[in-house]
Scaffold this motif. Structure first.
Motif, short mmCIF file in Angstrom:
data_model
loop_
_atom_site.label_atom_id
_atom_site.label_comp_id
_atom_site.label_asym_id
_atom_site.label_seq_id
_atom_site.Cartn_x
_atom_site.Cartn_y
_atom_site.Cartn_z
N TYR A 195 0.84 -1.19 0.00
CA TYR A 195 0.00 0.00 0.00
C TYR A 195 0.88 1.24 0.00
CZ TYR A 195 -4.27 2.61 0.58
OH TYR A 195 -5.33 3.44 0.36
N VAL A 196 0.46 2.26 -0.77
CA VAL A 196 1.19 3.52 -0.91
C VAL A 196 0.20 4.67 -0.76
CG1 VAL A 196 2.60 4.93 -2.46
CG2 VAL A 196 2.79 2.45 -2.55
N TRP A 197 0.63 5.73 -0.06
CA TRP A 197 -0.17 6.94 0.04
C TRP A 197 0.54 8.03 -0.75
CZ3 TRP A 197 0.76 3.66 4.04
CH2 TRP A 197 -0.34 3.14 4.71
N PRO A 198 -0.07 8.83 -1.59
CA PRO A 198 -1.51 8.88 -1.80
C PRO A 198 -2.04 7.79 -2.71
CG PRO A 198 -0.48 10.56 -3.15
CD PRO A 198 0.62 9.89 -2.35
N GLY A 199 -1.19 7.08 -3.45
CA GLY A 199 -1.63 5.96 -4.29
C GLY A 199 -2.14 6.39 -5.65
N ASN A 200 -2.57 5.39 -6.41
CA ASN A 200 -3.13 5.60 -7.76
C ASN A 200 -2.17 6.37 -8.68
OD1 ASN A 200 -5.54 4.25 -7.15
ND2 ASN A 200 -6.39 6.10 -6.24
N GLY A 201 -0.86 6.10 -8.56
CA GLY A 201 0.11 6.74 -9.43
C GLY A 201 0.38 8.20 -9.11
N LYS A 202 -0.13 8.69 -7.98
CA LYS A 202 0.07 10.08 -7.58
C LYS A 202 1.12 10.14 -6.48
CE LYS A 202 -4.64 11.30 -8.74
NZ LYS A 202 -5.93 11.77 -8.29
N ASP A 203 1.59 11.35 -6.20
CA ASP A 203 2.50 11.57 -5.08
C ASP A 203 2.18 12.93 -4.46
OD1 ASP A 203 3.84 13.52 -6.75
OD2 ASP A 203 5.02 11.88 -7.58
N PHE A 204 2.76 13.19 -3.29
CA PHE A 204 2.61 14.50 -2.66
C PHE A 204 3.71 15.41 -3.22
CE2 PHE A 204 1.18 11.44 0.65
CZ PHE A 204 -0.13 11.87 0.79
N TYR A 205 3.38 16.67 -3.42
CA TYR A 205 4.33 17.66 -3.96
C TYR A 205 4.60 18.70 -2.89
CZ TYR A 205 6.31 21.22 -7.04
OH TYR A 205 7.13 22.15 -7.63
N LEU A 206 5.88 18.95 -2.61
CA LEU A 206 6.26 19.99 -1.66
C LEU A 206 7.14 21.01 -2.37
CD1 LEU A 206 6.01 17.22 0.18
CD2 LEU A 206 6.91 18.75 1.90
N ASP A 207 6.69 22.24 -2.38
CA ASP A 207 7.45 23.31 -3.00
C ASP A 207 8.61 23.69 -2.08
OD1 ASP A 207 8.09 25.15 -4.94
OD2 ASP A 207 6.17 26.18 -4.89
N VAL A 208 9.53 24.46 -2.58
CA VAL A 208 10.69 24.91 -1.80
C VAL A 208 10.20 25.65 -0.55
CG1 VAL A 208 12.74 26.38 -1.83
CG2 VAL A 208 12.11 25.10 -3.87
N GLY A 209 10.68 25.23 0.63
CA GLY A 209 10.32 25.87 1.89
C GLY A 209 8.96 25.50 2.44
N GLY B 204 14.85 9.07 2.92
CA GLY B 204 14.10 7.92 3.38
C GLY B 204 14.32 6.73 2.46
N VAL B 205 13.24 6.05 2.12
CA VAL B 205 13.32 4.87 1.25
C VAL B 205 13.35 5.23 -0.22
CG1 VAL B 205 12.29 3.30 2.96
CG2 VAL B 205 10.81 4.50 1.33
N GLY B 206 13.33 6.55 -0.52
CA GLY B 206 13.42 7.00 -1.91
C GLY B 206 12.18 6.66 -2.71
N PRO B 207 12.25 6.95 -4.02
CA PRO B 207 11.09 6.64 -4.87
C PRO B 207 10.89 5.13 -4.98
CG PRO B 207 12.94 7.47 -6.18
CD PRO B 207 13.34 7.59 -4.74
N ASN B 208 9.66 4.71 -4.95
CA ASN B 208 9.27 3.31 -5.10
C ASN B 208 9.74 2.41 -3.96
OD1 ASN B 208 7.94 3.74 -7.65
ND2 ASN B 208 9.99 3.99 -8.51
N ASN B 209 10.07 3.00 -2.80
CA ASN B 209 10.37 2.20 -1.61
C ASN B 209 11.56 1.26 -1.83
OD1 ASN B 209 9.81 1.36 1.06
ND2 ASN B 209 8.42 -0.24 0.38
N LYS B 210 12.59 1.72 -2.56
CA LYS B 210 13.69 0.84 -2.97
C LYS B 210 14.92 0.88 -2.08
CE LYS B 210 12.68 0.92 -7.91
NZ LYS B 210 13.19 1.35 -9.23
N GLU B 211 15.08 1.91 -1.26
CA GLU B 211 16.33 2.11 -0.53
C GLU B 211 16.17 1.76 0.95
OE1 GLU B 211 18.95 2.83 -2.29
OE2 GLU B 211 17.79 3.19 -4.12
N PRO B 212 17.25 1.27 1.57
CA PRO B 212 17.20 1.07 3.02
C PRO B 212 17.30 2.44 3.71
CG PRO B 212 19.38 0.55 2.18
CD PRO B 212 18.52 0.85 0.99
N CYS B 213 16.79 2.54 4.90
CA CYS B 213 16.88 3.81 5.61
C CYS B 213 16.91 3.57 7.11
CB CYS B 213 15.72 4.73 5.25
SG CYS B 213 14.15 4.21 5.97
N GLU B 214 17.40 4.56 7.82
CA GLU B 214 17.34 4.58 9.27
C GLU B 214 16.50 5.80 9.65
OE1 GLU B 214 21.06 4.30 11.33
OE2 GLU B 214 21.89 3.00 9.77
#
Length: 123
Positions: free
Chosen positions: A51-65, A95-105
């Protein structure tokens, strides 16, 4: 089959449904701040189910600042990790990067209500 037997079976099945463990819904709000000099995209990934949020091929967008509050509904106790990346550059990630591919602490949280501390994504 007698009616009283059918009633007993129906009562037993009803009781079994009430006793069976169910995933309890929870809510958590991720507080994410973009302190990087570029806009970024972000997804939240369950580590306990597909499961991924927001899902359905979308993502959250954060502008600078920008700081965003991202409220999600999740299963109580579910482990959720964030993955963020510079818009247009998936090689620069947190974090885990795009598509949950990277390890993270320190990029995962447990769904237990409330909100995370502010997660400040910097250069």
């Amino acid at each position: 089959m007698s009616i009283s037997f059918a009633r007993r079976v129906a009562a037993a099945l009803s009781l079994a449904v009430l006793i069976a463990p169910a995933a309890h819904a929870g809510d958590v709000t991720f507080q994410i701040k973009n302190s990087h000099p570029n806009a970024m995209r972000l997804e939240l990934y369950s580590q306990d189910r597909d499961y991924v949020w927001p899902g359905n091929g979308k993502d959250f967008y954060l502008d600078v600042g920008e700081t965003k509050q991202l409220p999600i509904s999740c299963n109580e106790g579910e482990k959720i990790c964030y993955g963020a990346w510079v818009d247009g550059d998936e090689e620069t990630y947190w974090g885990v990067g795009p598509n949950n591919k990277e390890p993270c602490e320190d990029c995962c949280y447990t769904c237990s209500g409330g909100q995370t501390e502010e997660i400040d994504l910097q250069e």
